[in-house]
Design a protein around this motif. Sequence first.
Motif, mmCIF file in Angstrom:
data_model
loop_
_atom_site.group_PDB
_atom_site.id
_atom_site.type_symbol
_atom_site.label_atom_id
_atom_site.label_comp_id
_atom_site.label_asym_id
_atom_site.label_seq_id
_atom_site.Cartn_x
_atom_site.Cartn_y
_atom_site.Cartn_z
ATOM 1 N N THR A 65 -147.419 62.216 -61.109
ATOM 2 C CA THR A 65 -148.001 60.967 -60.290
ATOM 3 C C THR A 65 -147.775 59.779 -61.040
ATOM 4 O O THR A 65 -147.810 58.697 -60.358
ATOM 5 C CB THR A 65 -149.496 61.222 -60.182
ATOM 6 N N GLY A 66 -147.587 59.921 -62.429
ATOM 7 C CA GLY A 66 -147.526 58.813 -63.225
ATOM 8 C C GLY A 66 -148.821 58.178 -63.513
ATOM 9 O O GLY A 66 -148.505 57.245 -64.620
ATOM 10 N N ILE A 67 -149.694 58.625 -63.350
ATOM 11 C CA ILE A 67 -151.147 57.965 -63.678
ATOM 12 C C ILE A 67 -152.193 59.266 -63.472
ATOM 13 O O ILE A 67 -151.935 59.893 -62.366
ATOM 14 C CB ILE A 67 -151.487 56.991 -63.290
ATOM 15 N N GLU A 68 -153.341 59.471 -64.450
ATOM 16 C CA GLU A 68 -154.376 59.891 -64.257
ATOM 17 C C GLU A 68 -155.313 59.014 -63.936
ATOM 18 O O GLU A 68 -155.925 58.410 -64.915
ATOM 19 C CB GLU A 68 -154.682 61.113 -65.003
ATOM 20 N N PRO A 69 -155.839 58.637 -62.672
ATOM 21 C CA PRO A 69 -156.746 57.481 -62.607
ATOM 22 C C PRO A 69 -157.952 57.749 -63.176
ATOM 23 O O PRO A 69 -158.267 56.689 -64.015
ATOM 24 C CB PRO A 69 -156.866 57.584 -60.931
ATOM 25 N N GLY A 70 -158.649 58.572 -63.137
ATOM 26 C CA GLY A 70 -159.903 58.747 -63.748
ATOM 27 C C GLY A 70 -159.882 58.489 -65.493
ATOM 28 O O GLY A 70 -161.024 58.010 -66.205
ATOM 29 N N ALA A 71 -158.889 58.598 -66.090
ATOM 30 C CA ALA A 71 -158.419 58.608 -67.452
ATOM 31 C C ALA A 71 -158.336 57.301 -67.932
ATOM 32 O O ALA A 71 -158.790 56.963 -69.071
ATOM 33 C CB ALA A 71 -157.564 59.479 -67.871
ATOM 34 N N VAL A 72 -158.102 56.130 -67.067
ATOM 35 C CA VAL A 72 -157.779 54.922 -67.595
ATOM 36 C C VAL A 72 -158.288 53.923 -66.744
ATOM 37 O O VAL A 72 -158.520 52.865 -67.010
ATOM 38 C CB VAL A 72 -156.273 54.715 -67.728
ATOM 39 N N LEU A 73 -158.787 54.330 -65.242
ATOM 40 C CA LEU A 73 -159.074 53.341 -64.331
ATOM 41 C C LEU A 73 -160.459 53.236 -64.073
ATOM 42 O O LEU A 73 -160.934 52.401 -63.275
ATOM 43 C CB LEU A 73 -158.435 53.315 -63.407
ATOM 44 N N ALA A 74 -161.366 54.285 -64.520
ATOM 45 C CA ALA A 74 -162.858 54.319 -64.248
ATOM 46 C C ALA A 74 -163.525 53.294 -65.286
ATOM 47 O O ALA A 74 -162.924 52.777 -66.045
ATOM 48 C CB ALA A 74 -163.618 55.228 -65.055
ATOM 49 N N PRO A 75 -164.001 52.184 -64.360
ATOM 50 C CA PRO A 75 -164.446 50.883 -64.558
ATOM 51 C C PRO A 75 -164.948 50.774 -66.250
ATOM 52 O O PRO A 75 -164.431 50.132 -67.076
ATOM 53 C CB PRO A 75 -165.571 50.532 -63.847
ATOM 54 N N SER A 76 -165.810 51.717 -66.618
ATOM 55 C CA SER A 76 -166.313 51.520 -68.009
ATOM 56 C C SER A 76 -165.148 52.112 -69.159
ATOM 57 O O SER A 76 -165.122 51.458 -70.019
ATOM 58 C CB SER A 76 -167.393 52.577 -68.246
ATOM 59 N N VAL A 77 -164.368 52.956 -68.596
ATOM 60 C CA VAL A 77 -163.213 53.496 -69.522
ATOM 61 C C VAL A 77 -162.418 52.173 -69.377
ATOM 62 O O VAL A 77 -161.743 52.022 -70.776
ATOM 63 C CB VAL A 77 -162.660 54.568 -68.945
ATOM 64 N N LEU A 78 -162.001 51.640 -68.552
ATOM 65 C CA LEU A 78 -160.766 50.434 -68.402
ATOM 66 C C LEU A 78 -161.608 49.412 -69.182
ATOM 67 O O LEU A 78 -160.747 48.601 -69.983
ATOM 68 C CB LEU A 78 -160.646 50.190 -66.891
ATOM 69 N N ALA A 79 -162.574 49.200 -69.134
ATOM 70 C CA ALA A 79 -163.255 48.065 -70.257
ATOM 71 C C ALA A 79 -163.117 48.462 -71.442
ATOM 72 O O ALA A 79 -162.640 47.488 -72.344
ATOM 73 C CB ALA A 79 -164.757 47.770 -69.589
ATOM 74 N N GLU A 80 -163.456 49.622 -71.779
ATOM 75 C CA GLU A 80 -163.051 49.962 -73.154
ATOM 76 C C GLU A 80 -161.793 49.987 -73.638
ATOM 77 O O GLU A 80 -161.504 49.478 -74.681
ATOM 78 C CB GLU A 80 -163.694 51.474 -73.474
ATOM 79 N N ILE A 81 -160.846 50.157 -72.751
ATOM 80 C CA ILE A 81 -159.488 50.269 -73.398
ATOM 81 C C ILE A 81 -159.127 48.847 -73.505
ATOM 82 O O ILE A 81 -158.595 48.522 -74.432
ATOM 83 C CB ILE A 81 -158.603 50.766 -72.464
ATOM 84 N N LEU A 82 -159.417 47.899 -72.432
ATOM 85 C CA LEU A 82 -158.953 46.662 -72.634
ATOM 86 C C LEU A 82 -159.580 45.812 -73.872
ATOM 87 O O LEU A 82 -159.043 44.986 -74.395
ATOM 88 C CB LEU A 82 -159.127 45.817 -71.228
ATOM 89 N N GLY A 83 -160.871 46.339 -74.067
ATOM 90 C CA GLY A 83 -161.579 45.599 -75.291
ATOM 91 C C GLY A 83 -161.247 46.252 -76.589
ATOM 92 O O GLY A 83 -161.576 45.473 -77.447
ATOM 93 N N GLY A 84 -160.273 47.278 -76.416
ATOM 94 C CA GLY A 84 -159.864 47.501 -77.788
ATOM 95 C C GLY A 84 -158.360 46.706 -78.147
ATOM 96 O O GLY A 84 -157.749 47.183 -79.054
ATOM 97 N N LEU A 85 -158.035 45.831 -77.231
ATOM 98 C CA LEU A 85 -156.738 45.082 -77.420
ATOM 99 C C LEU A 85 -157.076 43.803 -78.080
ATOM 100 O O LEU A 85 -158.011 43.122 -77.791
ATOM 101 C CB LEU A 85 -156.016 44.946 -76.205
ATOM 102 N N GLU A 86 -156.009 43.364 -78.930
ATOM 103 C CA GLU A 86 -156.271 41.990 -79.401
ATOM 104 C C GLU A 86 -155.553 40.976 -78.819
ATOM 105 O O GLU A 86 -154.904 40.968 -77.791
ATOM 106 C CB GLU A 86 -155.478 42.205 -80.922
ATOM 107 N N LEU A 87 -156.325 39.529 -78.979
ATOM 108 C CA LEU A 87 -155.883 38.546 -78.136
ATOM 109 C C LEU A 87 -154.513 37.783 -79.017
ATOM 110 O O LEU A 87 -154.560 37.827 -80.165
ATOM 111 C CB LEU A 87 -156.765 37.348 -78.256
ATOM 112 N N GLU A 88 -153.507 37.516 -78.265
ATOM 113 C CA GLU A 88 -152.073 36.893 -78.968
ATOM 114 C C GLU A 88 -152.884 35.279 -79.215
ATOM 115 O O GLU A 88 -152.167 34.857 -80.087
ATOM 116 C CB GLU A 88 -150.965 37.141 -77.915
#
Length: 399
Positions: free
Chosen positions: A153-176
């Motif tokens: 499918t190219g993606i497992e939606p629940g693994a990366v797009l569940a709101p709290s999970v997505l917030a956690e992933i994006l929160g782990g990235l650094e600002l340029e």
Amino acid sequence: MAPVSHFRVRRRGRAAFAAAGAAAVLGLAGCSLGDGQSGGGEEEPSAEPAEPVAAAPLVEEALAGLAEYQGITATGQIAESVGGDVRDVSLTVSDGGTSSGTIRAGGVGAELISADNRIFLRAAEDFWLDQNIYGPDFDQFDGNWVRASASQTGIEPGAVLAPSVLAEILGGLELESDEAVEENLDGTLTYRIDLAGERDQMWVNAETGQLQRIAVEQLVPPEAESGPQVRLDIAEADTTAVEELYSGVVTATEEELTSSRDARIEVAWDGQADMSCEDGPHCTWTGTVHDATGSGTGTVYVHMKVTFTNDEIGEQTCEDSGELEAGGTLQLSCDANYNIVSETQTEYTVSGSSVLSTRGLTGGQQESMLAALGEEREAVLSGESGQESEEPSEGENGN
């Protein structure tokens, strides 16, 4: 360059990833994605450019809000990895990970539902042909639900797009940069935040403070090593939309998924099956099936039906089934006895044939899936989900 800033919603202690394959850009019809452009709607001329604002507070507010959503809608494009095949997606994803929507690959669309670490697609035969996916029951794929893997499918939606999970992933990235730039995004005033990485960015609505778009080269799930490349417009799904999501997935699970097939492993005979007959005639069929490509995932339920035939004494059938692990083999065997009693010795010539098929969801799995959906639905709608990190669908004991 401004000093690198850091922000976290729930810090995972993972350093921001470096962009991989910078020359390969997620795109469709000649349009580059993740390149810092709005992707539509030209920026209106301004006599005086707006002053940049601090990026970190914008990100913190947007991700804190995202983490509280019951669900999101995500629309745009994804690829399994940088330079991979691009798919258009339109998905609704609950905070528990249950998802439904559509994907389009090679110009052919498919319906998608995902729940309890399982992904199912319903598409025309051309969709599967375009992805070179076959199986012993491929003739049953057309227009029916088929279990698929995240790589298909190219993606497992629940693994990366569940709101709290997505917030956690994006929160782990650094600002340029520690400054956000005002930008007209498809007619909406937003702030663009550049993230560390070749093309990683997010856009926050200037009026509401909500996350509006992300462009990330690797959206890596918690505890995983890699993730899909995405360029998605994000919006909150209200309670009605989340309730409709669960109702639709529950109905499909109750009424349709037990007749689904499984495309995660290309099941085939490993060599020739063996047939032998003794007095009776008592005939036995034994054979070994295997992962024909060696690139399958998970564990697939395989069913064999054998038909023994003689023009004089008719047909006898027998069946066997088992679970085939990716890269492995499974021996199947069954027998049938005509049990003919005669005062004279008679010799019969019996022929045999077998048919292999797969099942995307067995009866027992259906029961556990419905129970999991009920618990998750209650937790999400009560605001108590906050799902923990989950293993990919193909890792849950292969089921």
